[in-house]
Design a protein around this motif. Sequence first.
Motif, PDB file in Angstrom:
ATOM      1  N   UNK A  26       0.812  -1.224   0.000  1.00  0.00           N
ATOM      2  CA  UNK A  26       0.000   0.000   0.000  1.00  0.00           C
ATOM      3  C   UNK A  26       0.847   1.277   0.000  1.00  0.00           C
ATOM      4  N   UNK A  27       2.180   1.138   0.017  1.00  0.00           N
ATOM      5  CA  UNK A  27       3.124   2.228  -0.283  1.00  0.00           C
ATOM      6  C   UNK A  27       3.102   3.420   0.676  1.00  0.00           C
ATOM      7  N   UNK A  28       2.705   3.209   1.925  1.00  0.00           N
ATOM      8  CA  UNK A  28       2.811   4.287   2.907  1.00  0.00           C
ATOM      9  C   UNK A  28       4.286   4.447   3.259  1.00  0.00           C
ATOM     10  N   UNK A  29       4.819   5.673   3.257  1.00  0.00           N
ATOM     11  CA  UNK A  29       6.241   5.858   3.575  1.00  0.00           C
ATOM     12  C   UNK A  29       6.589   5.279   4.948  1.00  0.00           C
ATOM     13  N   UNK A  30       7.625   4.469   4.997  1.00  0.00           N
ATOM     14  CA  UNK A  30       7.955   3.740   6.218  1.00  0.00           C
ATOM     15  C   UNK A  30       8.234   4.637   7.410  1.00  0.00           C
ATOM     16  N   UNK A  31       8.950   5.733   7.175  1.00  0.00           N
ATOM     17  CA  UNK A  31       9.300   6.605   8.297  1.00  0.00           C
ATOM     18  C   UNK A  31       8.076   7.293   8.875  1.00  0.00           C
ATOM     19  N   UNK A  32       7.184   7.779   8.021  1.00  0.00           N
ATOM     20  CA  UNK A  32       5.969   8.441   8.502  1.00  0.00           C
ATOM     21  C   UNK A  32       5.027   7.450   9.170  1.00  0.00           C
ATOM     22  N   UNK A  33       4.966   6.248   8.631  1.00  0.00           N
ATOM     23  CA  UNK A  33       4.120   5.213   9.240  1.00  0.00           C
ATOM     24  C   UNK A  33       4.602   4.887  10.646  1.00  0.00           C
ATOM     25  N   UNK A  34       5.910   4.796  10.841  1.00  0.00           N
ATOM     26  CA  UNK A  34       6.462   4.505  12.165  1.00  0.00           C
ATOM     27  C   UNK A  34       6.131   5.620  13.155  1.00  0.00           C
ATOM     28  N   UNK A  35       6.223   6.865  12.713  1.00  0.00           N
ATOM     29  CA  UNK A  35       5.891   7.997  13.590  1.00  0.00           C
ATOM     30  C   UNK A  35       4.432   7.927  14.038  1.00  0.00           C
ATOM     31  N   UNK A  36       3.539   7.643  13.096  1.00  0.00           N
ATOM     32  CA  UNK A  36       2.108   7.561  13.429  1.00  0.00           C
ATOM     33  C   UNK A  36       1.857   6.392  14.378  1.00  0.00           C
ATOM     34  N   UNK A  37       2.498   5.260  14.108  1.00  0.00           N
ATOM     35  CA  UNK A  37       2.308   4.080  14.952  1.00  0.00           C
ATOM     36  C   UNK A  37       2.751   4.352  16.384  1.00  0.00           C
ATOM     37  N   UNK A  38       3.933   4.911  16.544  1.00  0.00           N
ATOM     38  CA  UNK A  38       4.471   5.161  17.888  1.00  0.00           C
ATOM     39  C   UNK A  38       3.629   6.187  18.635  1.00  0.00           C
ATOM     40  N   UNK A  39       3.253   7.274  17.967  1.00  0.00           N
ATOM     41  CA  UNK A  39       2.468   8.312  18.634  1.00  0.00           C
ATOM     42  C   UNK A  39       1.087   7.795  19.031  1.00  0.00           C
ATOM     43  N   UNK A  40       0.440   7.069  18.128  1.00  0.00           N
ATOM     44  CA  UNK A  40      -0.909   6.578  18.415  1.00  0.00           C
ATOM     45  C   UNK A  40      -0.898   5.588  19.567  1.00  0.00           C
ATOM     46  N   UNK A  41       0.040   4.663  19.546  1.00  0.00           N
ATOM     47  CA  UNK A  41       0.151   3.683  20.632  1.00  0.00           C
ATOM     48  C   UNK A  41       0.510   4.375  21.948  1.00  0.00           C
ATOM     49  N   UNK A  42       1.431   5.316  21.897  1.00  0.00           N
ATOM     50  CA  UNK A  42       1.837   6.030  23.115  1.00  0.00           C
ATOM     51  C   UNK A  42       0.662   6.790  23.720  1.00  0.00           C
ATOM     52  N   UNK A  43      -0.082   7.506  22.883  1.00  0.00           N
ATOM     53  CA  UNK A  43      -1.248   8.260  23.369  1.00  0.00           C
ATOM     54  C   UNK A  43      -2.294   7.325  23.962  1.00  0.00           C
ATOM     55  N   UNK A  44      -2.482   6.167  23.333  1.00  0.00           N
ATOM     56  CA  UNK A  44      -3.481   5.214  23.829  1.00  0.00           C
ATOM     57  C   UNK A  44      -3.053   4.639  25.175  1.00  0.00           C
ATOM     58  N   UNK A  45      -1.780   4.334  25.315  1.00  0.00           N
ATOM     59  CA  UNK A  45      -1.284   3.801  26.582  1.00  0.00           C
ATOM     60  C   UNK A  45      -1.366   4.834  27.702  1.00  0.00           C
ATOM     61  N   UNK A  46      -1.302   6.105  27.359  1.00  0.00           N
ATOM     62  CA  UNK A  46      -1.471   7.142  28.386  1.00  0.00           C
ATOM     63  C   UNK A  46      -2.801   6.981  29.113  1.00  0.00           C
TER      64      UNK A  46
END
Length: 277
Positions: free
Chosen positions: A230-250
């Motif tokens: 699906x060609x999502x840029x790897x670096x941007x995908x990692x940023x979104x993944x980490x931020x979303x998971x971090x916010x959810x764990x808060x």
Amino acid sequence: MKFSNQEERLDYLLEVFKEDSVQYSSLEVDDDYDSKRMVLRSLMNIRMPGEMPEEVLKVQDEFLEEEAREKGIVTLSEIPTIQEEYHSFHPHADKISVWKGDITRLAAGAIVNAANSQMLGCFIPCHRCIDNAIHSAAGIELREECNCRMNQKRVRFGRRYEEPTGQAMLTKGYNLPAEYVIHTVGPIVGYRLNRKLEHDLKNCYESVLKCCLEHNIRSVAFCCISTGEFHFPNDEAAKIAVKTVSDFLDQHAENFDRIIFNVFKEIDEQYYHALLS
């Protein structure tokens, strides 16, 4: 029906799936194990949803469970947290891991499948996508359950129903070490990244985590959603993944024992390391 070894099971399953396929019932296969195994996987990949005799499923399950043991099942206790591995000061460093390897080996509460909108798995024989790998390791029961779930949704929403981007659907794990598979459809990047696509990917991670809360799943392994076909840029995908998971764990840290970012490529491991170390 009893077999003494994997090759006997493979020969039996190969003949059954050839006959089941009709089109390939007379297919000639090289006699070496690897060739036969590849043909069996291909026949499983192209098979449409439908019932299979219980005795066949039993042999298939025995075969796939033994393969999982031979590949090596990886438990949470064998995967260090980022606190242990990176000496990270992330607020949830004791609950997050980055692990490079085959997601179908993980004995987590759930693993995440990057699915397509049909939600039936990959039909391309031996394709290298994660959807194909997960369905191949789980067995044909997984496609059958996905089809039942999608049929229920078609009755509710209409015959042309396809799974929207960003939602999550839970199924059993069958012959995977993981108890469940959570399927989500990631956004497809065409010409360039935009806010909507970023929001859609964020929704994928949130939907999976909400699914875990709803079903009391305390450990989940995320693949790198949308970064492959699906060609999502790897670096941007990692940023979104980490931020979303971090916010959810808060808000919900007490509901999780471990969240794993499963990576397959070296570059993804480097991105997560930079974000979490």
